[in-house]
Design a protein around this motif. Structure first.
Motif, mmCIF file in Angstrom:
data_model
loop_
_atom_site.group_PDB
_atom_site.id
_atom_site.type_symbol
_atom_site.label_atom_id
_atom_site.label_comp_id
_atom_site.label_asym_id
_atom_site.label_seq_id
_atom_site.Cartn_x
_atom_site.Cartn_y
_atom_site.Cartn_z
ATOM 1 N N TYR A 258 -4.772 -6.875 5.520
ATOM 2 C CA TYR A 258 -5.853 -7.486 4.742
ATOM 3 C C TYR A 258 -5.982 -8.923 5.230
ATOM 4 O O TYR A 258 -4.990 -9.653 5.307
ATOM 5 C CB TYR A 258 -5.479 -7.440 3.260
ATOM 6 N N HIS A 259 -7.209 -9.329 5.586
ATOM 7 C CA HIS A 259 -7.426 -10.656 6.165
ATOM 8 C C HIS A 259 -8.386 -11.457 5.313
ATOM 9 O O HIS A 259 -9.410 -10.956 4.863
ATOM 10 C CB HIS A 259 -7.974 -10.524 7.588
ATOM 11 N N ALA A 260 -8.042 -12.721 5.069
ATOM 12 C CA ALA A 260 -8.906 -13.616 4.312
ATOM 13 C C ALA A 260 -8.855 -14.991 4.939
ATOM 14 O O ALA A 260 -7.922 -15.320 5.684
ATOM 15 C CB ALA A 260 -8.457 -13.686 2.849
ATOM 16 N N THR A 261 -9.863 -15.769 4.665
ATOM 17 C CA THR A 261 -9.853 -17.165 5.085
ATOM 18 C C THR A 261 -9.813 -18.028 3.851
ATOM 19 O O THR A 261 -10.403 -17.695 2.820
ATOM 20 C CB THR A 261 -11.102 -17.517 5.916
ATOM 21 N N SER A 262 -9.108 -19.136 3.943
ATOM 22 C CA SER A 262 -8.949 -20.044 2.814
ATOM 23 C C SER A 262 -9.516 -21.399 3.199
ATOM 24 O O SER A 262 -9.341 -21.849 4.335
ATOM 25 C CB SER A 262 -7.465 -20.183 2.457
ATOM 26 N N PRO A 263 -10.213 -22.081 2.273
ATOM 27 C CA PRO A 263 -10.764 -23.400 2.576
ATOM 28 C C PRO A 263 -9.684 -24.335 3.088
ATOM 29 O O PRO A 263 -8.544 -24.292 2.628
ATOM 30 C CB PRO A 263 -11.319 -23.880 1.236
ATOM 31 N N ALA A 264 -10.025 -25.184 4.034
ATOM 32 C CA ALA A 264 -9.046 -26.083 4.648
ATOM 33 C C ALA A 264 -8.370 -26.973 3.641
ATOM 34 O O ALA A 264 -7.200 -27.307 3.765
ATOM 35 C CB ALA A 264 -9.727 -26.928 5.724
ATOM 36 N N ASP B 170 -6.835 6.374 -1.832
ATOM 37 C CA ASP B 170 -7.532 6.908 -2.998
ATOM 38 C C ASP B 170 -8.791 6.121 -3.326
ATOM 39 O O ASP B 170 -9.341 6.256 -4.410
ATOM 40 C CB ASP B 170 -6.599 6.982 -4.207
ATOM 41 N N GLY B 171 -9.244 5.268 -2.431
ATOM 42 C CA GLY B 171 -10.565 4.689 -2.571
ATOM 43 C C GLY B 171 -10.648 3.405 -3.345
ATOM 44 O O GLY B 171 -11.739 2.903 -3.580
ATOM 45 N N GLY B 172 -9.559 2.835 -3.788
ATOM 46 C CA GLY B 172 -9.630 1.619 -4.597
ATOM 47 C C GLY B 172 -9.515 0.351 -3.794
ATOM 48 O O GLY B 172 -9.410 -0.712 -4.363
ATOM 49 N N GLY B 173 -9.491 0.429 -2.458
ATOM 50 C CA GLY B 173 -9.348 -0.764 -1.645
ATOM 51 C C GLY B 173 -8.149 -0.668 -0.733
ATOM 52 O O GLY B 173 -7.463 0.343 -0.688
ATOM 53 N N SER B 174 -7.884 -1.749 -0.013
ATOM 54 C CA SER B 174 -6.779 -1.762 0.933
ATOM 55 C C SER B 174 -5.438 -1.746 0.233
ATOM 56 O O SER B 174 -5.233 -2.431 -0.769
ATOM 57 C CB SER B 174 -6.884 -3.009 1.818
ATOM 58 N N ALA B 175 -4.489 -0.977 0.775
ATOM 59 C CA ALA B 175 -3.127 -0.959 0.240
ATOM 60 C C ALA B 175 -2.441 -2.289 0.464
ATOM 61 O O ALA B 175 -1.406 -2.573 -0.145
ATOM 62 C CB ALA B 175 -2.324 0.167 0.890
ATOM 63 N N ALA B 176 -3.005 -3.119 1.346
ATOM 64 C CA ALA B 176 -2.416 -4.423 1.643
ATOM 65 C C ALA B 176 -3.031 -5.538 0.808
ATOM 66 O O ALA B 176 -2.609 -6.685 0.917
ATOM 67 C CB ALA B 176 -2.590 -4.750 3.130
ATOM 68 N N VAL C 61 -7.589 -2.660 9.321
ATOM 69 C CA VAL C 61 -7.762 -4.041 8.864
ATOM 70 C C VAL C 61 -8.958 -4.126 7.925
ATOM 71 O O VAL C 61 -10.066 -3.691 8.264
ATOM 72 C CB VAL C 61 -7.974 -4.999 10.053
ATOM 73 N N THR C 62 -8.736 -4.664 6.735
ATOM 74 C CA THR C 62 -9.808 -4.875 5.761
ATOM 75 C C THR C 62 -10.050 -6.367 5.624
ATOM 76 O O THR C 62 -9.118 -7.132 5.359
ATOM 77 C CB THR C 62 -9.429 -4.294 4.387
#
Length: 428
Positions: free
Chosen positions: A176-182, A113-119, A315-316
């Motif tokens: 859904y993929h993100a990177t986090s500071p070490a 529905d356009g609001g972003g990734s379901a994940a 994949v977002t």
């Protein structure tokens, strides 16, 4: 509330008194108002969790048990957690599918529905704020964790492995993929200039923080300061998830709190909280009850924290979602700055009330900007009240209540309606 290092603690023997200086580090972990913060994003548990008889354990004082929790160095575990929350609000788990209902109007939209990734993690983890859920959890140190929400025919997983964060929703086959500071895994807000810069750059791409998902998360929030507004005792023993445990009972001494008691079952061997139960002062079943049904303190397999998106999965990337504005569905509205002045804290301990000023936007003004279904939903939660402060509406749950005055002031706390009105009357 700021920690009170000279807090009084009531032990199993009934002794009370100032906490010795050498033990203040442990004592600072115990209290109340942090629970209001938990309740804002709350999660709870089913009262009966694999309990089978009360073990006969050596006597221990409340102070010693608090120290045991503070000294716990558990970094490796895996197991199953049952979570049930009953705050007296509609279930958030199915909001998105309720169409034209008030709940549906308030639900964050995702995926198709356009609001972003379901994940996307924030909205999915907020489902834990209501209803009953089963989680599978695993941890291996500060930079490897996995939490999976199990449904009857699907699974949602949030995995952190070093600086890589993945979320996957099997129902929609979206990731859904993100990177986090070490340095984020270490909880560091200091360090090298480079580390700080990386932290600033990557902070919006990291997984959401601060939402409790295990008994230890809840206990750490509840056990942050001990004061003379709090009674802390050892309330017997229990058998939780096959482990012998002591039960720490935390109760407010003040009238006017919506919190009746908090009970934390603490593993007798490791000092790890195994179960957290928050009972509202109004009675009935627990509002928040989180506990292990299975737990293993051995090192999880390294493969537990490995993840690759299945073939065909959408994949977002977190930065792409942010650039497209799709991750804003779960964040504060753009005009949140209109809340105005800094919060004013009224009272102390369990009856602390926070006052905000919305700049004249009382219930009437706010409702003009709401969808009709959302306004109906909000009105169903509200009670009209008046006093020396004027008039307004109290929006209530079983734990956290908020008074919004007609002239745009907001008073919120884990206190009763009468306590909110009293705070508003006395506010300067």
């Amino acid at each position: 509330m700021a920690p009170n290092d000279s807090a009084q603690i009531t032990g199993e023997t009934g002794e009370t008194g100032d906490v010795p200086a050498g033990r203040r580090r442990a004592a600072r972990y115990v209290v109340p108002v942090a629970v209001a913060g938990i309740a804002a994003a709350t999660i709870g548990l089913v009262p009966a969790l694999a309990a089978s008889g009360d073990p006969d354990l050596p006597k221990i004082s409340a102070e010693q048990l608090i120290e045991k929790i503070a000294a716990s160095d558990t970094e490796q575990l895996s197991g199953t957690v049952k979570i049930t929350t009953d705050l007296g609000i509609p279930s958030l788990g199915s909001l998105g599918g309720l169409g034209g209902s008030a709940a549906g109007a308030l639900a964050p939209k995702g995926g198709a529905d356009g609001g972003g990734s379901a994940a996307e993690p924030t909205g999915r983890l907020m489902e834990l704020a209501t209803g009953e859920h089963t989680l599978r959890v695993a941890a291996d140190g500060p930079d490897k964790q996995r939490v999976s929400i199990l449904d009857s025919a699907a699974e949602y997983s949030l995995i952190r492995n070093g600086d890589e964060v993945w979320a996957y929703d099997s129902a929609s086959n979206e990731a859904y993929h993100a990177t986090s500071p070490a340095d984020a895994a270490k909880g560091s807000d200091k360090g090298s200039e480079k580390g700080s810069e990386n932290g600033e750059k990557g902070k919006d791409q990291a997984a959401p923080k601060g939402l409790p998902a295990t008994p230890q998360d809840f206990a750490e929030e509840a056990l942050k300061a001990a004061g003379d507004t709090t009674s802390v005792t050892v309330d017997g023993t229990a058998r939780i998830a096959g482990r012998d445990a002591y039960q720490l009972l935390i109760k407010p001494k003040q009238d006017g709190s919506t919190i009746g008691s908090i009970k934390v079952a603490v593993d007798s061997e490791t000092g790890t909280p195994l179960k957290f139960t928050l009972q509202p002062s109004g009675g009935g079943k627990a509002a928040i009850d989180v506990g292990f049904t299975k737990v293993d303190f051995s090192k999880p397999s390294a493969s537990t924290f490995d993840f690759s998106p299945p073939k065909g999965a959408k994949v977002t990337e977190a930065d792409e979602s942010k650039a497209a504005g799709k991750d804003q569905a779960h964040k504060a509205p753009k005009d949140a700055k209109d809340l105005g002045t800094e919060p004013n804290v009224i009272g102390e301990g369990w009856t602390t009330v926070v006052q905000l000023d919305t700049g004249g936007k009382g219930p009437g003004a706010v409702s003009k900007d709401m969808p009709a279904q959302a306004e109906e939903f909000m009105n169903a939660l509200g009670d009209k009240v008046d006093g020396k402060f004027g008039s307004g509406t109290v929006f209530k749950t079983r734990l956290v209540n908020a008074l919004m005055t007609d002239d745009g002031k907001v008073f919120v706390g884990a206190v009763t309606k009468d306590a909110l009105v009293k705070a508003a009357n006395e506010a300067k």
